[in-house]
Each structure stands twice: as structure tokens, then as C-alpha cells.
Design a protein around this motif. Sequence first.
Motif, PDB file in Angstrom:
ATOM      1  N   GLU A 200       0.803  -1.218   0.000  1.00 38.79           N
ATOM      2  CA  GLU A 200       0.000   0.000   0.000  1.00 38.79           C
ATOM      3  C   GLU A 200       0.840   1.275   0.000  1.00 38.79           C
ATOM      4  N   ASN A 201       2.011   1.261   0.655  1.00 30.54           N
ATOM      5  CA  ASN A 201       2.834   2.464   0.759  1.00 30.54           C
ATOM      6  C   ASN A 201       3.902   2.564  -0.320  1.00 30.54           C
ATOM      7  N   ALA A 202       3.858   1.687  -1.305  1.00 30.44           N
ATOM      8  CA  ALA A 202       4.853   1.706  -2.376  1.00 30.44           C
ATOM      9  C   ALA A 202       4.357   2.560  -3.539  1.00 30.44           C
ATOM     10  N   ASN A 203       5.312   3.026  -4.343  1.00 26.17           N
ATOM     11  CA  ASN A 203       4.993   3.771  -5.566  1.00 26.17           C
ATOM     12  C   ASN A 203       5.235   2.933  -6.811  1.00 26.17           C
ATOM     13  N   VAL A 204       5.953   1.817  -6.629  1.00 24.48           N
ATOM     14  CA  VAL A 204       6.296   0.955  -7.747  1.00 24.48           C
ATOM     15  C   VAL A 204       6.284  -0.491  -7.257  1.00 24.48           C
ATOM     16  N   ALA A 205       5.883  -1.397  -8.158  1.00 27.65           N
ATOM     17  CA  ALA A 205       5.866  -2.819  -7.828  1.00 27.65           C
ATOM     18  C   ALA A 205       6.334  -3.609  -9.044  1.00 27.65           C
ATOM     19  N   SER A 206       7.118  -4.636  -8.767  1.00 30.97           N
ATOM     20  CA  SER A 206       7.540  -5.554  -9.823  1.00 30.97           C
ATOM     21  C   SER A 206       6.802  -6.860  -9.621  1.00 30.97           C
ATOM     22  N   ILE A 207       6.067  -7.251 -10.636  1.00 31.84           N
ATOM     23  CA  ILE A 207       5.283  -8.473 -10.587  1.00 31.84           C
ATOM     24  C   ILE A 207       5.670  -9.291 -11.810  1.00 31.84           C
TER      25      ILE A 207
END
Length: 173
Positions: free
Chosen positions: A74-81
Motif C-alpha cells: 500500500e505504501n509503495a509507488n512501484v511494484a515488480s510483478i
Amino acid sequence: MFKDLKNGFQVCLLDKSQKTPVYKIGNVVSVSAPRLDSRPMPPGQIPSPMMYSERVIDLTVECDGQTNTYVVQENANVASIASLTLACSVEPILNEVRAIHKTSTDIIASVDRHKEVVAKCEDILKELNPAYADSKAQNQRIDKIEAAISGVADSVRQIQQFLQSSTIKTRKE
């Protein structure tokens, strides 16, 4: 931050699953309420309630007519999936594209050096292993023979085409 996204907001996606990266913009369809997501404990670790729990949201995004749901912090600006990078803004995507570009540029710049290494290694192999040298020489002779045969075949085709065109002209006259 992902938790601040609302329905209709745009997110940036960088898909690296293809031969070349593809940049896309998606629209947020829904954002779930935050929840705790517990990851499995690595072997030998002492359990701690906060150590392997994080607050995540389910982020549903529509892009190119497809709707997908991603679990992101929730507090991230970027995610690697897997091979996809999902970001709230363009800056993390720019950083990722710059990194991909640099890696490929470095690889291209090293090609000539690696060609020299291959040539030098082949010279050493020829010196240390006479069978390898014989095999390389035989392959070079075969390549030359194949090239010569290809040239002869091209010449025969040209002669055939010339004879056919000459025969057609003679018949017309």
C-alpha cells in the motif's frame, strides 16, 4: 503511493515479457481496502509478527481491454510483478527503461572485445589441440567449396535465363 489511487486514475506499466519492453498506461478500476499479507517464514528464522507481514492492497487495472488485479504494498509507488513493472508515476518507469537501455548498450559495446576473445581462444585451442585445428581447417575448406558451388549454381541459372530470353526473342522474329 498505491493506497492513494482512486478509480479512474492512471498507472504506468512496463511489460518486459516480450523481446523488447513495452510501455503502457492503464486505468485503475478498483482499489481494495488495505489488509495484512503474511509471507512464509524462511527456514531457521525466529517468528516475529511484523517481520513477514506487510499491508497490501488489491489494485485492479484495465489496460488494452484487459483487466488484471495486482497485489501491491500500500505504501509503495512501484511494484515488480513477474516481468511487469507497475508504477503510480512515470519516474520509476523511466529509471527502469534507463537501466535496460544501459545494459543493452554495454552488451553492444562489448561485442568487439568478445569477438577478439573468441578468436584468441580459437588460436590457443588450435595450438594445444591439433584435432581441433584439423576440424577448423576442414570446416573452412567445406565453407569455401559450398561458396564455390553456390557461385556455379548462380552462373548456371544466369545462363539458363539468358538462353530462355534469347530463344523467346528468336521465335518472335
